[in-house]
Write a protein that holds these residues in place. Structure first.
Motif, PDB file in Angstrom:
ATOM      1  N   GLN A  78       0.824  -1.202   0.000  1.00  0.00           N
ATOM      2  CA  GLN A  78       0.000   0.000   0.000  1.00  0.00           C
ATOM      3  C   GLN A  78       0.861   1.257   0.000  1.00  0.00           C
ATOM      4  O   GLN A  78       0.539   2.247  -0.665  1.00  0.00           O
ATOM      5  CB  GLN A  78      -0.935  -0.013   1.208  1.00  0.00           C
ATOM      6  N   GLN A 152     -14.760   5.084   7.690  1.00  0.00           N
ATOM      7  CA  GLN A 152     -13.473   4.856   7.053  1.00  0.00           C
ATOM      8  C   GLN A 152     -13.076   6.031   6.173  1.00  0.00           C
ATOM      9  O   GLN A 152     -12.045   5.975   5.498  1.00  0.00           O
ATOM     10  CB  GLN A 152     -13.535   3.572   6.209  1.00  0.00           C
ATOM     11  N   LEU A 153     -13.872   7.101   6.183  1.00  0.00           N
ATOM     12  CA  LEU A 153     -13.567   8.253   5.350  1.00  0.00           C
ATOM     13  C   LEU A 153     -12.532   9.149   6.022  1.00  0.00           C
ATOM     14  O   LEU A 153     -12.453   9.239   7.242  1.00  0.00           O
ATOM     15  CB  LEU A 153     -14.830   9.067   5.080  1.00  0.00           C
ATOM     16  N   VAL A 154     -11.739   9.807   5.207  1.00  0.00           N
ATOM     17  CA  VAL A 154     -10.774  10.790   5.682  1.00  0.00           C
ATOM     18  C   VAL A 154     -11.439  12.160   5.638  1.00  0.00           C
ATOM     19  O   VAL A 154     -12.106  12.510   4.662  1.00  0.00           O
ATOM     20  CB  VAL A 154      -9.508  10.792   4.809  1.00  0.00           C
ATOM     21  N   GLN A 273     -12.254   8.999   0.482  1.00  0.00           N
ATOM     22  CA  GLN A 273     -11.952   7.663   0.975  1.00  0.00           C
ATOM     23  C   GLN A 273     -10.548   7.612   1.552  1.00  0.00           C
ATOM     24  O   GLN A 273      -9.750   8.527   1.374  1.00  0.00           O
ATOM     25  CB  GLN A 273     -12.119   6.637  -0.143  1.00  0.00           C
ATOM     26  N   SER A 274     -10.270   6.515   2.245  1.00  0.00           N
ATOM     27  CA  SER A 274      -9.007   6.348   2.938  1.00  0.00           C
ATOM     28  C   SER A 274      -7.831   6.796   2.091  1.00  0.00           C
ATOM     29  O   SER A 274      -7.783   6.583   0.881  1.00  0.00           O
ATOM     30  CB  SER A 274      -8.814   4.876   3.308  1.00  0.00           C
ATOM     31  N   ARG A 276      -5.124   5.602   1.755  1.00  0.00           N
ATOM     32  CA  ARG A 276      -4.483   4.498   1.055  1.00  0.00           C
ATOM     33  C   ARG A 276      -5.100   4.259  -0.314  1.00  0.00           C
ATOM     34  O   ARG A 276      -4.487   3.694  -1.201  1.00  0.00           O
ATOM     35  CB  ARG A 276      -4.610   3.222   1.896  1.00  0.00           C
TER      36      ARG A 276
END
Length: 309
Positions: A78, A152-154, A273-274, A276
């Motif tokens: 990742q 899980q959101l930034v 979203q994340s 990553r």
């Protein structure tokens, strides 16, 4: 011994179920695979695999190492993906969701320059006054006001929004200036709603001092900018977000009232979203919007006349 290479070989051996299967999938020689596995066991001082004539059996230590090694290798992958993504040129279609008025007055004017900077990008801006499901609706970036549930959101904070009660000088000269929220019941109020009726305005910076005042408005409009125009013309007292009335308060078109009774600010966040998984187009838009708003200061963070600490 290259520990990362040995861990990767060990994981491949477990996944393949045999040394020869791992050697074929790498590809590598059977001797090299066996040597790396033996070196790994010597390094940790324990046996990870029991070899039988038919198959390989993991020891308890081997099962623990397998799970940890898989996580380590996945994390490294990742990181590698994220670092290589930073070198990519943003391309494709960027889908953005924003509240209607914020999107129209603050986001849309920023898009022409963004598109000039990134000619390989296109933008789909959706203006909706509801909480969107970013995954289900395929939204890459969303602007959201208020409370953010765990997810899980930034979230990157864009600014603070204070709901401000204000009126035109002409109205206050004609009807007087209320000094407490309860006095609003004797004034002409302008309310935001799609359905006329009773509305509640919340006051109080602390939970212990919070109060809700029932507003029986003379004018109901389901458009904040239309309410702003009506307030400028002296139609009554209005409650509007700070970023919308900031210039009007500065030039004197509107006067801020009941400032000591205002509720806590609400934060405006940019969601994606994340990190990553975030694509280059998502990251460059987030960076661009934050930098542009830092310079333009639509939320009055550099001054104290509209937004207080």
């Amino acid at each position: 011994m290259d520990q990362l290479a040995a861990l990767a070989t060990f994981v491949r051996v477990v996944d393949a179920g045999s040394l020869s299967g791992a050697a074929r999938s790498l590809p590598s020689s059977l001797t090299s695979v066996s040597r790396q596995l033996s070196a790994l066991e010597r390094h940790f001082g324990t046996q990870f695999v029991r070899r039988t004539t038919r198959r390989l059996v993991l020891t308890d230590e081997g099962r623990m190492l397998y799970e940890r090694a898989r996580a380590i290798l996945a994390e490294l992958k990742q990181v590698e993906t994220a670092l290589s993504a930073n070198r990519e040129v943003p391309t494709g279609r960027l889908r953005i969701s924003a509240p209607t008025l914020i999107g129209r007055m603050l986001v849309a004017p920023a898009l022409p320059e963004f598109l000039r900077r990134y000619p390989s990008l296109s933008v789909d801006l959706q203006l909706v006054d509801r909480t969107v499901d970013m995954l289900e609706e395929d939204i890459h970036v969303a602007l959201r006001v208020g409370y953010l549930p765990d997810s899980q959101l930034v979230a990157r904070k864009l600014g603070d929004i204070q709901m401000i009660v204000c009126a035109a000088p002409s109205y206050l000269e004609r009807r007087g200036t209320p000094t407490a929220p309860a006095e609003l019941t004797g004034h002409d109020c302008l309310a935001f709603s799609a359905t006329p009726g009773l509305s509640e305005w919340r006051f109080g910076r602390q939970a212990r001092s919070e109060s809700r005042i029932a507003i029986s408005a003379r004018l109901w409009i389901n458009s904040l900018d239309a309410l702003l125009l009506a307030a400028e013309e002296g139609a009554g007292i209005v409650r509007l977000p700070s970023w919308l009335v900031q210039r009007k308060l500065t030039d004197g078109s509107l006067v801020r009232i009941l400032e000591d009774h205002e509720p806590p600010r609400s934060s405006l966040h940019l969601l994606f979203q994340s990190a990553r998984l975030a694509s280059p187009k998502t990251r460059v838009f987030a960076d661009y919007l934050i930098e542009r708003w830092r310079q333009a200061d639509p939320f009055g963070s550099r001054g104290q006349r509209v937004l207080r600490a």
